[in-house]
Design a protein around this motif. Structure first.
Motif, PDB file in Angstrom:
ATOM      1  N   GLU A 146      77.837  14.280  34.292  1.00  0.00           N
ATOM      2  CA  GLU A 146      76.532  14.525  34.274  1.00  0.00           C
ATOM      3  C   GLU A 146      75.474  14.080  33.219  1.00  0.00           C
ATOM      4  O   GLU A 146      74.521  13.637  33.323  1.00  0.00           O
ATOM      5  N   VAL A 147      76.171  13.670  31.938  1.00  0.00           N
ATOM      6  CA  VAL A 147      75.618  13.191  31.039  1.00  0.00           C
ATOM      7  C   VAL A 147      75.076  11.686  31.109  1.00  0.00           C
ATOM      8  O   VAL A 147      73.989  11.373  31.134  1.00  0.00           O
ATOM      9  N   VAL A 148      76.182  10.964  31.720  1.00  0.00           N
ATOM     10  CA  VAL A 148      75.708   9.696  32.150  1.00  0.00           C
ATOM     11  C   VAL A 148      74.647   9.537  33.184  1.00  0.00           C
ATOM     12  O   VAL A 148      74.006   8.632  33.209  1.00  0.00           O
ATOM     13  N   THR A 149      74.867  10.284  34.185  1.00  0.00           N
ATOM     14  CA  THR A 149      73.903  10.088  35.227  1.00  0.00           C
ATOM     15  C   THR A 149      72.676  10.658  34.671  1.00  0.00           C
ATOM     16  O   THR A 149      71.654   9.968  35.427  1.00  0.00           O
ATOM     17  N   LEU A 150      72.429  11.521  33.818  1.00  0.00           N
ATOM     18  CA  LEU A 150      70.939  11.851  33.365  1.00  0.00           C
ATOM     19  C   LEU A 150      70.507  10.745  32.423  1.00  0.00           C
ATOM     20  O   LEU A 150      69.382  10.948  32.194  1.00  0.00           O
ATOM     21  N   LEU A 163      81.555  -0.899  23.699  1.00  0.00           N
ATOM     22  CA  LEU A 163      80.198  -0.417  23.923  1.00  0.00           C
ATOM     23  C   LEU A 163      79.678   0.311  22.677  1.00  0.00           C
ATOM     24  O   LEU A 163      80.387   0.971  22.043  1.00  0.00           O
ATOM     25  N   ILE A 164      78.467  -0.204  22.530  1.00  0.00           N
ATOM     26  CA  ILE A 164      77.600   0.430  21.396  1.00  0.00           C
ATOM     27  C   ILE A 164      76.491   1.137  22.098  1.00  0.00           C
ATOM     28  O   ILE A 164      75.457   0.473  22.332  1.00  0.00           O
ATOM     29  N   PRO A 165      76.545   2.562  22.353  1.00  0.00           N
ATOM     30  CA  PRO A 165      75.443   3.039  22.984  1.00  0.00           C
ATOM     31  C   PRO A 165      73.990   2.931  22.427  1.00  0.00           C
ATOM     32  O   PRO A 165      73.056   2.613  23.242  1.00  0.00           O
ATOM     33  N   ALA A 180      67.029  10.346  26.219  1.00  0.00           N
ATOM     34  CA  ALA A 180      68.176   9.518  25.988  1.00  0.00           C
ATOM     35  C   ALA A 180      68.669   9.551  24.359  1.00  0.00           C
ATOM     36  O   ALA A 180      69.918   9.743  24.187  1.00  0.00           O
ATOM     37  N   ALA A 181      68.143   9.669  23.490  1.00  0.00           N
ATOM     38  CA  ALA A 181      68.219   9.696  22.085  1.00  0.00           C
ATOM     39  C   ALA A 181      69.221  11.147  22.024  1.00  0.00           C
ATOM     40  O   ALA A 181      70.196  11.222  21.369  1.00  0.00           O
ATOM     41  N   LEU A 182      68.641  12.320  22.656  1.00  0.00           N
ATOM     42  CA  LEU A 182      69.603  13.458  22.440  1.00  0.00           C
ATOM     43  C   LEU A 182      70.974  13.341  23.128  1.00  0.00           C
ATOM     44  O   LEU A 182      71.695  13.867  22.631  1.00  0.00           O
ATOM     45  N   LEU A 199      77.018   0.359  37.118  1.00  0.00           N
ATOM     46  CA  LEU A 199      76.762   0.702  35.679  1.00  0.00           C
ATOM     47  C   LEU A 199      77.450   2.090  35.412  1.00  0.00           C
ATOM     48  O   LEU A 199      77.775   2.314  34.205  1.00  0.00           O
ATOM     49  N   ASP A 200      76.919   3.152  36.107  1.00  0.00           N
ATOM     50  CA  ASP A 200      77.454   4.460  35.910  1.00  0.00           C
ATOM     51  C   ASP A 200      79.005   4.462  36.026  1.00  0.00           C
ATOM     52  O   ASP A 200      79.648   4.930  34.884  1.00  0.00           O
ATOM     53  N   VAL A 201      79.715   3.728  36.785  1.00  0.00           N
ATOM     54  CA  VAL A 201      81.029   3.838  36.654  1.00  0.00           C
ATOM     55  C   VAL A 201      81.656   2.908  35.480  1.00  0.00           C
ATOM     56  O   VAL A 201      82.742   3.526  34.870  1.00  0.00           O
TER      57      VAL A 201
END
Length: 304
Positions: free
Chosen positions: A7-11, A67-69, A124-126, A169-171
């Motif tokens: 859910e977080v990644v999708t959002l 990965l560095i978000p 995104a930041a939150l 990219l989601d995956v």
């Protein structure tokens, strides 16, 4: 069952920005400042050194994924020979479109894929604050294959290309995050989900966001005392339970408001508020704009 990580990644609404293949020979070093943009790297062969500001240097080996978000300052360099700290190398584009660092004529010591993406979510930041600051996955060829598919698709001109890129990219992000498991994970959602007791409470919050949760109720679901649950959750996730729930509810509300999917009263009900007025007060305090105005004049997505 609701999957909080998915859910977080999708959002986050990830979108591919660019990707390229880089190779290096001899001594080389590049320094980058990404202004908070998500950065990823996959080592195809050989090894190199990664230095992220505020962290110990690390050696990346074949099939490693990083990965560095939200990347700010970091450098990559050769590790054999070790490049001087003040060295700066300019990449040269080879005939095969590969970017070469160091000696141009010799066979490469290392080859890697590097890429960048953008999160279009206004929150995104939150949302990123709930995820690890750095993900390092070693030896997962499945992840390397997914990234290669992502890059191949980004360079091709095929029907539905943008949809395929978004799904890939989601995956990639979900695979990377779930490969970082265990309580040794850095503070954030993954560490919370790695704790069996906390994971129950987190899933309940995502499955039933409309419920009038209290810390005591969530602690009961996790089979912990109220004080033990509060301390354990705050230490693992990095925010208090009610702050996490508020962040998630407001992220959901923003998505619904921007999509013009429902009235304010309906949105209030969907995100756990008993009335439109109570929701409006909470939303205005959290976002800085009333819901009706936010729907008309949404804030620009944060570049993080």
């Amino acid at each position: 069952m609701i999957d909080p990580l998915a859910e977080v990644v999708t959002l986050l609404q990830p979108r591919a920005s660019y990707s390229k293949i880089v190779s290096g020979t001899g001594a080389w070093r590049v320094r980058r400042s990404e202004a908070g943009l998500p950065f990823y790297c996959v080592i195809l062969e050989g090894a190199c050194r990664l230095e992220v500001d505020g962290r110990e240097p690390m050696t990346l080996e074949q099939d490693d994924f990083v990965l560095i978000p939200a990347a700010y300052g970091f450098s990559t360099s050769s590790c054999n020979p070790l490049a001087p700290a003040d060295m700066r190398s300019a990449p040269v584009v080879l005939p095969n479109s590969e970017f070469r660092l160091g000696i141009e004529q010799d066979p490469p010591d290392v080859r890697f894929l590097v890429g960048q993406c953008v999160f279009d979510s206004p929150d995104a930041a939150l949302l990123l604050s709930l995820l690890p600051q750095l993900v390092h996955v070693r030896g997962e060829r499945r992840l390397s294959t997914l990234v290669q598919l992502l890059i191949d698709e980004s360079r091709a001109v095929r029907p539905a290309r943008d949809i395929v890129l978004a799904r890939l990219l989601d995956v990639v992000l979900i695979e990377a995050f779930r490969s970082t498991t265990g309580t040794a994970a850095s503070t954030g959602l993954l560490r919370g989900l790695a704790d069996e007791r906390l994971a129950i409470a987190i899933r309940h919050m995502h499955e039933h966001p409309t419920r009038s949760w209290t810390v005591a109720q969530l602690a009961k679901e996790a089979a912990l005392s109220r004080s033990a649950f509060f301390e354990r959750f705050s230490r693992a996730v990095g925010v208090a339970p009610m702050e996490y729930l508020l962040t998630w509810r407001m992220a959901m509300a923003k998505r619904l408001l921007l999509g013009n999917e429902a009235t304010i009263a309906e949105i209030a009900e969907r995100v756990g508020y008993g009335s439109a007025s109570a929701f409006s007060v909470a939303f205005t305090r959290h976002v800085g704009l009333p819901p009706t105005r936010y729907a008309r004049e949404p804030e620009q997505p944060e570049i993080v």
